[in-house]
Scaffold this active site. Structure first.
Site, PDB file in Angstrom:
ATOM      1  N   CYS A  95       3.453  -1.940  16.271  1.00 48.68           N
ATOM      2  CA  CYS A  95       2.701  -3.090  15.636  1.00 48.68           C
ATOM      3  C   CYS A  95       2.876  -3.098  14.082  1.00 48.68           C
ATOM      4  O   CYS A  95       3.014  -4.090  13.229  1.00 48.68           O
ATOM      5  CB  CYS A  95       1.144  -3.094  15.936  1.00 48.68           C
ATOM      6  N   HIS A 112     -14.826  -4.850  -7.620  1.00 47.95           N
ATOM      7  CA  HIS A 112     -15.757  -5.958  -8.148  1.00 47.95           C
ATOM      8  C   HIS A 112     -15.282  -6.453  -9.331  1.00 47.95           C
ATOM      9  O   HIS A 112     -14.507  -5.788 -10.236  1.00 47.95           O
ATOM     10  CB  HIS A 112     -17.114  -5.403  -7.911  1.00 47.95           C
TER      11      HIS A 112
END
Lengths: 921, 142
Positions: free
Chosen positions: A405, A51
Site C-alpha cells: 500500500c 500551530h
C-alpha cells in the site's frame, strides 16, 4: 551504576527536543522512556500541526512558546529532514457571529506576532481552500502554520541526540527516585538504575506521578482524550491547508488536516477521561467527527476511513504549561501539562529548559563536535524509477516491496530496525510499513520475519508495541523457531550489476497477478498464439489459493473436490504447458498508457516492475490484464470502536500465518463476520488446538454457505450470533475481550450487550477488489462492485486494458473466477488479433439485482453474465426484459446475496438502441 | 498446546437436528430412530436430504486438511489432506499423526505421506509440490 549529568524522564516530543538541545553541550545525558520505543505516548497520537499562533492569549506561557517554537521549525526541518510542510491554516466561519470570534482570534494572532496572519472574506478564503463548504462566509488565514509527522519528528530528534552522545534507555519505567550524596538515583521496575545530577521530568501523562516519586510538588495531570479518523490518500477531501472551525469555549474544535503523507486526519474530540491508558475509541464520537468534518469539507466520506485512533492530552488544571525548577526539589526541572500546542512549542520548551538547567547550576559548554544534521530517511515510494533503480544497485533489498500500500521496501524496514524501532508500531511510524489502506493485513507476516532475521528474536517474541503485545502465541509442531528459513530467496543475486536499460521487454499482453484469474487468462492468451507475461509479487504462482489448504474447490470446473494448493497447481501446470512467461517475487508499481501520438511500435502500455533480482524494469505490452484479486476489508472499514491491541487481524492474514508460516496467532478466538473465510478459519483455529468462542454476524442470516456453517461451526459446537455486532474491542496490549450487542431495528441494543473473553479477533467482513493500479491508470470503477466498469468483452474504460476475477467483482467460487478470466483471455486475444468490436447494449440492474457483470451485452451474440441478488428466495426467477418486455426467464432453485448467479443473455436479435434489464422475482 | 486441546476436536454426532448441506437451501432435518432401528427423516425437501441425513447419522466422515512441518522448502509447512473422509471420532488421532511428521523437501503433490493411518484405511497425502530450495538459488527467471 551508570552516572550522567542530566537524566530526562520521558521520550515524547518535549523530552526528545530537550535531549537534542542538551546534546549540543559537553554533557552526559540519558533519555529515559518507559515504553518499548520513543514517542509511544501523547506524541504518537495527535493532530501533527504546527500551530499558527492565534489560539491563545499572550498571558499564557504556552502562547509565547507556541509562536517561538513554530519559528524554529524551518531550521530544524533543514537539519533533521523530518516531514514538515508549511501549508498554512485557515479558520472557517459560517455566520457573522463566527466572524466576530474570528476577528478576536486575528487580534490575538497579531498580539502574538503570528507571521502574515490575515482576515479573509468569502472570495479569499475559498481561493485559499477550494474544498471548503460553500456556506463559509470568511475566516482567518495563518500562513506560518503547518503540518509534520509527530513521531518522525521525535525519532529524528532522538536519533540526532544519540549521534551526539545521548544515551536512550527504552522500557525504563521509573518506579523509584532517591536523592543522596548530591545526586539523584532513578530506578526502573526491572532493576536498572541511573545516577544523575539533574533530572528533567517530561513524563507527559505521568508527570504528576514522577513528581511525587521525587517528593516534589503535587499537581494533577488530567488526561483528555482526542479521537481521530485517518482517511486514505485517495480521498477527494484532502485540503490544501489545515482547516479549523471557529473554536468553542472548551476546544479548538474538530479539524480537517492534510498530512505530510497525503492522507487526511479528521478530529480530534476532547473528552476528559479517568485512566491514563484509556485510548479506546467510542462509536458515537467517531460518528460526530465525520459529521463535523463534512460541515467544513463536504467531500469527506466515511468510506475513505482506513483507521481510527485516540490519543490523550496531559492537561493541568489551569490549562497552561508548567515549566520551572521544582520549588520543593532543587535540580529537578518540571515540564508538565504539555498539551496542545506542545508539539509546536517543543523546540522552545527545550530552549527554556536549557536555560532553567543553567540557572540551577548545570554548566553548559558547547561541544566541539556537534553533528547538527541527520542523513535523510530514504522513501522508496517517493523515488522515481531511476532513483529507485539506483537505490537497488546500492542495496538489492530496495527491490523487495514489503508493504505494498505504501511501497515500503525491505531496506527501509531494516533501517527502521537499525534505528532501534523493533516493534511493529515503531517500524510503522518510522517506515510507514503497515500504515496504508490494508493496515498491515498483507505485510505483517513479512515484517515479523524481517524483525526475526535482523534481531535474532523468535517470531513469538515480536510485539506490536512492547512486552504484552506479542503478535503470535505459539508455533505449530515442527515449525522452526524463527521463520527465516528461506535461505535461497533472501540473498542478493549477481545480476544487480546488469544495466536496467537493457531489461526493457516487449510482450503482447502483461497479466498482473498470478492467481487463478491471471493464470486462466494467460493460458487463453498463449493458446491463441500470443506472448503473455504473468507478474506476481509472491515467490510462487497460485495466489491466495496457496494458503487456502482446505478442500471444496473445483467442483464446477474439474468435477472433483480439490484443496486450494491442488487447484492452484493445476493452473500452474497449464501455464507450464503453454510455456507462459512469468516473473515472480515482483511487484507491479505502475502501469501507464503510451502517449496517444506515439509511433505505432511504441503504442500500448508500459508497466513498471520492481524486484530484488532486477531492480526497476519496464515491460511494454499491447494489452494489460488486471488480475490483482482483492484485499480484505479491515477494522477501519467497519469501524469497530475500542482499543487497538495486538491480536486483531483479518482472517486471511491469520490464514497465512497459520498455513504458510506455521504459527499460532491466538488461543481463544472471536470471529467477526460469517463469510466463508471466517467460517473456514473458525475450523482451522480448532484444528490447530485453539478455542473459538463465537462467530458474530451483523446480518440476520449467515454470509457463508450452509456446508461451511455445518462443517466449520456446528461440528465443533461454535456459537454463531446472527444479528449481533461487536461494539468494542478491549485490552490495552493484547486483546482480552469484545463487547457484543444484538441489533434491533438496525441499531445495536447496548443495554443488552455482553462480553466475550478472547485473545484474538479475526475479521472476515468482506473483500474489496484491489484496484490501486487500475485507478492510477485511469480505469473507471463501478460504485457497486468497486471493480472496473467493463464492456461485454471484459475490457475496461481504457481500451486494451481488461479485467477478470476478484479484481472485477468479488466471486464466491474460484471456478467462476477461472471461467470469467478465460473469457477475458479470449477477449484479449481477439483484441490483439484486431477483431472488429461489435455493437453493445448496456444492461440495467433491475429489481432485487445488485449488479450485473459485464454490464453490457453484445448485439448479435450470446454472452455470460454474473449477477448478485439482493434477496434470498426459494424458487426465484431471473428475468431479462428488452424494452420492457420479458424475453427470457431462468428459474433458480434458490437465490441469496452470498451466491453469485450466472445467466446467458441472448443478444442475437437485439437492436443496438434496445434497453435491456435483468431482474430477480 | 495442541496436545492439550486435542480433546476439543470432537465433532458432535448424537444430535437429531441437522442442516442439510446438499444444496444451498439448507433444509432443517430431524432424524428419528424407529423401533426396528431404521431411520425416519423429516424436514427434507428431496430424497438427497434423506440420504445425507442417514449417512451423517450412521457414519459421519470429514475430509481433514492440515499442514506438516517440512525442512529445506521455500516455506515451513506442507499442505496435506486425507485421501478420503475420516470418521469423525478418529479425526483427533489423525491430526496427532499429522503433527508428528517431520518431512524434508522435495515432496511432490499426491505423494502418500502416511498410508492407512491408524488402520482407518485413509491415507495422508501431500497437496502441493515443494522443491528443495538451496542457498543462492533463485526462484524465477523472467
Amino acid at each position: 551504576m551508570d552516572s550522567v549529568r542530566v537524566a530526562i524522564i520521558g521520550a515524547g516530543v518535549s523530552g526528545a527536543a530537550i535531549a537534542r538541545r542538551l546534546s549540543e553541550y559537553d554533557l552526559s545525558v540519558a533519555l529515559i522512556e518507559k515504553e518499548a520505543d520513543v514517542s509511544f505516548g501523547t506524541s504518537k497520537a495527535n493532530s501533527g500541526i504546527i500551530h499558527g499562533g492565534f489560539h491563545h492569549n499572550t498571558k499564557y506561557l504556552k502562547a509565547r512558546l507556541e509562536v517561538q517554537g513554530a519559528g524554529m521549525y524551518p531550521q530544524l526541518h533543514r537539519e533533521l529532514g523530518f516531514p514538515y510542510r508549511r501549508c498554512g491554516i485557515v479558520v472557517a466561519a459560517f455566520t457573522p457571529e463566527e466572524m466576530t470570534a474570528v476577528e478576536h482570534l486575528y487580534r490575538q494572532g497579531v498580539d502574538n506576532d503570528s507571521a502574515g496572519i490575515e482576515l479573509c472574506g468569502a472570495d479569499r478564503i475559498h481561493g485559499l481552500e477550494p474544498k471548503l463548504h460553500s456556506d463559509v462566509i470568511g475566516g482567518l488565514y495563518a500562513p506560518a502554520g503547518g503540518i509534520i509527522e509527530p513521531y518522525r519528528f521525535v525519532f529524528a530528534l532522538v536519533e540526532n541526540a544519540e549521534q551526539n552522545g545521548v544515551r536512550v534507555l527504552r522500557g525504563f519505567d521509573v518506579c523509584d527516585a532517591t536523592f543522596s550524596g548530591d545526586a539523584f538515583t532513578v530506578t526502573s521496575g526491572d532493576g536498572r538504575s541511573i545516577r544523575a545530577d539533574f533530572v528533567v521530568n517530561a513524563a507527559g501523562l505521568h508527570a504528576d506521578e514522577v513528581s511525587a516519586r521525587f517528593g516534589a510538588e503535587s499537581f494533577t495531570i488530567h488526561p483528555r482524550k482526542g479521537e481521530y479518523h485517518l482517511l486514505d490518500r485517495r480521498t477527494a477531501a484532502c485540503p490544501d491547508r489545515v482547516v479549523f472551525p471557529v473554536p468553542t469555549s472548551v476546544s479548538k474544535g474538530m479539524l480537517v488536516i492534510p498530512t505530510v503523507e497525503g492522507t487526511v486526519l479528521l478530529g480530534p474530540t476532547a473528552d476528559a477521561v479517568d485512566a491514563k491508558d484509556d485510548v479506546d475509541t467510542d462509536g458515537s464520537r467517531l460518528g460526530e467527527i465525520v459529521t463535523s468534518a463534512q460541515r467544513l469539507i463536504p467531500s469527506v466520506s466515511a468510506k475513505d476511513i482506513i483507521t481510527s485512533f485516540a490519543g490523550l492530552r496531559p492537561a493541568l488544571d489551569d490549562g497552561d504549561f508548567l515549566i520551572r525548577e521544582s520549588s520543593a526539589v532543587p535540580r529537578l526541572i518540571q515540564v508538565a501539562g504539555i498539551q496542545s500546542p506542545g508539539l509546536t512549542a517543543a523546540p522552545a520548551v527545550a530552549e527554556l529548559v536549557k536555560d532553567l538547567l543553567k540557572e540551577a547550576g548545570c554548566e553548559l559548554t558547547e561541544r566541539r563536535s556537534f553533528t547538527r544534521t541527520l542523513a535523510p530517511v530514504r522513501r522508496s515510494r517517493l523515488l522515481d524509477d531511476e532513483e529507485l533503480h539506483d537505490a537497488w544497485r546500492a542495496d538489492p533489498d530496495a527491490g523487495e516491496a514489503v508493504c505494498r500500500c505504501e511501497t515500503v521496501t525491505r531496506d527501509e524496514v531494516r533501517a527502521a530496525i537499525a534505528a532501534g524501532h523493533t516493534t511493529l508500531d515503531g517500524i510503522k511510524f518510522y517506515s510507514r510499513a503497515g500504515a496504508g489502506r490494508c493496515q498491515g493485513a498483507f505485510c505483517t507476516p513479512r515484517l515479523i520475519q524481517i524483525v526475526c532475521e535482523e534481531t535474532g528474536r523468535s517470531a513469538t517474541e515480536v510485539t506490536k508495541r512492547g512486552p504484552g503485545s506479542e503478535l503470535l502465541v505459539d508455533r505449530l509442531p515442527g515449525t522452526p523457531d524463527t521463520p527465516a528459513v528461506r535461505t535461497g530467496t533472501t540473498r542478493p543475486t549477481r545480476s544487480r550489476t546488469t544495466p536496467n536499460a537493457g531489461a526493457d521487454r516487449r510482450v503482447d499482453a502483461i497479466v498482473i497477478g498470478g492467481g487463478a484469474a491471471g493464470l486462466a487468462a494467460a493460458s487463453e492468451i498463449a493458446q491463441a498464439g500470443f506472448h503473455a507475461l504473468v507478474v506476481d509479487r509472491e515467490p510462487a504462482l497460485g495466489g491466495i489459493l496457496r494458503q487456502c489448504i482446505h478442500n471444496g474447490f473445483g467442483l464446477q470446473e474439474f468435477e472433483e473436490e480439490l484443496t486450494g494448493p491442488e487447484y492452484a497447481e493445476r493452473y500452474v501446470e497449464e501455464a507450464d504447458q503453454h510455456r507462459i512467461d512469468r516473473v515472480t517475487s515482483t511487484t507491479a508499481l505502475a502501469i501507464r498508457g503510451a502517449a496517444a501520438d506515439a509511433p505505432t511500435d511504441a503504442q500500448g502500455f508500459i508497466t513498471t516492475l520492481l524486484s530484488k533480482r532486477r531492480g526497476v524494469a519496464h515491460v511494454r505490452s499491447r494489452a494489460v490484464v488486471l488480475a490483482m484479486g482483492s484485499r480484505e476489508r479491515n477494522r477501519g472499514s467497519i469501524q469497530i470502536p475500542g482499543s487497538r491491541p495486538a491480536g486483531v487481524m483479518t482472517a486471511g492474514a491469520a490464514q497465512r500465518l497459520i498455513n504458510i508460516e506455521g504459527m499460532i496467532p491466538g488461543k481463544r478466538t472471536v470471529i467477526v463476520g460469517s463469510g466463508d473465510i471466517g467460517l473456514i478459519m473458525a475450523r482451522r483455529m480448532k484444528l490447530i488446538g485453539a478455542d473459538v468462542e463465537a462467530v458474530i454476524e451483523i446480518q440476520p442470516v449467515p454470509s457463508g454457505i450452509n456446508r461451511n456453517i455445518v462443517q466449520c461451526l456446528d461440528d465443533f459446537g461454535i456459537p454463531l450470533y446472527l444479528g449481533h455486532v461487536v461494539t468494542a474491542i478491549h485490552g490495552s496490549r493484547r486483546v482480552n475481550g469484545v463487547t457484543v450487542a444484538p441489533i434491533e431495528n438496525g441499531v445495536p441494543r447496548t443495554d443488552r450487550s455482553f462480553q466475550i473473553d478472547c485473545d484474538t479477533v479475526l475479521l472476515s467482513v468482506g473483500l474489496i477488489p484491489e484496484n490501486e493500479l487500475s485507478r492510477e491508470l485511469g480505469v473507471r470503477l463501478h460504485t457497486q462492485t468497486n471493480g472496473p466498469i467493463v464492456d461485454a468483452s471484459l475490457m475496461t474504460s481504457v481500451p486494451g486494458v481488461f479485467a477478470g476475477g476478484n479484481v472485477l467483482h468479488i466471486h464466491d467460487l474460484v471456478d467462476y473466477v477461472a471461467e470469467e478470466s478465460r473469457r477475458c483471455g479470449r477477449a484479449v486475444a481477439a483484441y490483439l488479433n484486431g477483431d472488429a468490436a461489435t455493437a453493445q447494449v448496456p444492461i440495467a440492474a433491475g429489481s432485487n439485482v445488485r449488479y450485473v457483470v459485464p454490464g453490457s451485452v453484445r448485439v448479435g451474440a450470446t454472452s455470460t453474465h454474473y449477477l448478485r441478488s439482493m434477496i434470498a428466495k426459494v424458487g426465484a426467477k431471473v428475468e431479462v426484459t428488452v424494452d420492457g418486455e420479458v424475453v427470457q426467464t431462468a428459474r433458480e432453485h434458490h437465490v441469496q446475496p452470498s451466491e453469485m448467479i450466472s445467466v446467458e443473455i441472448d443478444g442475437t436479435s437485439l437492436q443496438p438502441d434496445a434497453s435491456v434489464e435483468v431482474s430477480i422475482r | 498446546m495442541i496436545a492439550e486441546n486435542q480433546k476439543l476436536v470432537t465433532i458432535r454426532r448424537d444430535e437429531r437436528e441437522r442442516t442439510c448441506i446438499v444444496c444451498p437451501i439448507g433444509c432443517r432435518l430431524t432424524i428419528d430412530v424407529n423401533d426396528d432401528r431404521t431411520l425416519s427423516v423429516s424436514g427434507n425437501r428431496c430424497k438427497r436430504g434423506k440420504e445425507y441425513a442417514e449417512e451423517e447419522f450412521r457414519d459421519p466422515r470429514r475430509t481433514v486438511t492440515a499442514t506438516c512441518a517440512i525442512r529445506g522448502a521455500a516455506v515451513a509447512r506442507l499442505p496435506v489432506r486425507s485421501s478420503a473422509g475420516v470418521p469423525v471420532d478418529a479425526i483427533a488421532g489423525f491430526l496427532a499423526r499429522v503433527y508428528e511428521l517431520r518431512l524434508d523437501a522435495p515432496v511432490s503433490r499426491a505423494t502418500v505421506l502416511l498410508s492407512d493411518v491408524d488402520g482407518s484405511g485413509v491415507d495422508l497425502v501431500a497437496t502441493a509440490t515443494m522443491e528443495r530450495v538451496d542457498a543462492e538459488q533463485e526462484e524465477d527467471d523472467g
